[in-house]
Design an enzyme around this catalytic site. Sequence first.
Site, short mmCIF file in Angstrom:
data_model
loop_
_atom_site.label_atom_id
_atom_site.label_comp_id
_atom_site.label_asym_id
_atom_site.label_seq_id
_atom_site.Cartn_x
_atom_site.Cartn_y
_atom_site.Cartn_z
N GLY A 57 0.84 -1.20 0.00
CA GLY A 57 0.00 0.00 0.00
C GLY A 57 0.87 1.24 0.00
N CYS A 84 5.38 -5.96 1.65
CA CYS A 84 5.72 -4.53 1.60
C CYS A 84 5.03 -3.77 2.74
CB CYS A 84 5.37 -3.99 0.22
SG CYS A 84 6.19 -2.42 -0.11
N TYR A 85 4.05 -2.93 2.43
CA TYR A 85 3.33 -2.25 3.52
C TYR A 85 2.78 -3.30 4.49
CZ TYR A 85 0.04 0.80 5.97
OH TYR A 85 -0.64 1.49 6.94
N HIS A 177 7.78 -7.43 -3.62
CA HIS A 177 6.49 -7.88 -4.17
C HIS A 177 6.68 -9.20 -4.94
CE1 HIS A 177 3.98 -4.31 -3.38
NE2 HIS A 177 5.13 -3.70 -3.35
N GLU A 179 4.45 -10.99 -6.21
CA GLU A 179 3.37 -11.21 -7.19
C GLU A 179 3.69 -10.65 -8.58
OE1 GLU A 179 3.25 -9.58 -4.45
OE2 GLU A 179 2.38 -7.59 -4.64
N ASP A 234 -17.41 -13.33 -22.56
CA ASP A 234 -18.04 -13.29 -21.25
C ASP A 234 -19.54 -13.60 -21.31
OD1 ASP A 234 -15.53 -12.46 -20.64
OD2 ASP A 234 -16.06 -10.35 -20.38
N LYS A 376 -10.67 -12.94 -16.37
CA LYS A 376 -10.90 -13.22 -17.79
C LYS A 376 -10.36 -14.60 -18.22
CE LYS A 376 -12.03 -11.38 -21.87
NZ LYS A 376 -13.28 -10.64 -22.11
#
Length: 520
Positions: A57, A84-85, A177, A179, A234, A376
């Site tokens: 964040g 992180c944060y 991070h 990710e 979709d 998606k």
Amino acid sequence: MTQHQRLLIIDFGSQVTQLIARRLRELNVYCEIHPYQNVTEAFLNEFDPQAIIFSGGPDSVTRPGSPRPPTAAFEAGVPILGICYGQQVMMQELGGLVESGHGTAEFGRAFVTPTEERLPLLDGWFANPDHREQVWMSHGDHVSKIAPGFQVFGTSPGAPFAITADPDRRFYAVQFHPEVHHTPNGAKLYENFVRAAGFTGDWTMSSYREEAIRKIREQVGDKKVICGLSGGVDSSVAAVLIHEAIGDNLTCVFVDHGLLRQNEAEEVVTMFRDHYNIPLIHADESELFLTALEGVTDPEIKRKTIGKLFIDVFQKYANEIDGAEFLAQGTLYPDVIESVSFSGGPSVTIKSHHNVGGLPEKMGLKLVEPLRELFKDEVRALGRELGLPEKFIRRHPFPGPGLAIRSPGEVTREKLDILRKADAVYIDQIRKHGLYDEIWQAFVAILPVKTVGVMGDGRTYDYACALRAVTSVDGMTADYYPFSHDFLGETATRIINEVKGINRVTYDITSKPPGTIEWE
Ligand code: XMP
């Protein structure tokens, strides 16, 4: 409520929180992102997570009033991973110290090296010859004292506490991070974390399919559902899924606004009516839309005209379906996530994307949104599970206003015909060269300008067109696709030879930003 093992991501406003969810879903772990303000003790009890992740964040934990997780999170007895944060807030809350100011910031690529201690979270890490891992850092503050019970398992030049953990409580905290793609081995770290938390990977598309069908039946009972089909992935997947759940109590309405690509209407109608036997109203309203667009050149007025007519037409046909109480929509998880925004203030409207918003209330319909929990690519996986043809599933996204926004200036029937043909040749070329799946979106735009050419011995005076092809992850940013000159030359020749009305072909090499993907 799903019956899967559940992981909770508490969002502190990082730009990349969604990527955490992506990495976990790739591991067949069901997770949800919730803003920290909503995560109270009562929420935690209700959600009953098997593990928790604190996202990064933009705030500083040293600022009074900065975001905090509820104390109950630490008392839930489940593994926690702070990023992180999330690391800093964990340290601060558990008795460590975080500092900001000169010399504490670190942005971009960094290398982490291990300490002597071993940690199962790091299985598969540091296995390369130089025993270090590339990670992506983005922090202004850093931890200067770790909380009691924690040990250090990895350090970087700017973050002496890059990887910390209290293995007994299964609390893990990293400064970088894992990710993002710039932490190449990050997925392994998530895999180790969910394994430590006892996840079995029970989030699969076949289980999702069964569960979704059960939920649709529960929600809808023996009432009728209508579904607006655009021909995109979709709404198609949503329709097939709902049909599997309630059979002919579903009716689809496909509004053909005359702004579709070559053969698009036929393909959609054939698939739904002939292949799946799903009740389908094919509303050919092209004259209505094209007449309304006459003389309209402003992109936003085009969108608004199309959006309004779409709703009118949809409503007209929906009224013919007796007893419809539900409207199905292909809403996806990224549209649902209520991420924390620290930017403040409404963002500028670049383009007003049109959807069927406003319809449900106006018509007194309730919504069925069976894809609300999916990203998606998961929708594509579900489509495969449901047996939709591969060609259909892999289709590039197509905007609601269709070819109207690929024809800058006035949209005329003549230009649409030319555009459809040029687009078909271009897509055929891309498929022939095996490039279709590498490209996020490719199309032709017909330009509102005629240019002079020479063909055979004669002068031509025809339209110029622009080819567009971009790579992207989510359409938010994009880069132009680096076709070879051979490909571009061959495609230009084919378009000019095969499409009457075009005598000049250009290739658009603008990225987004500063450009947008569509021309309008
Ligand atoms: P832009 O042009 O904004 O496009 O970079 C990003 C993605 O959104 C699609 N797009 C639209 N989709 N209604 C839609 O349903 C619209 O008005 C619209 N405008 C753009 C575009 O095709 C790309 O995938």
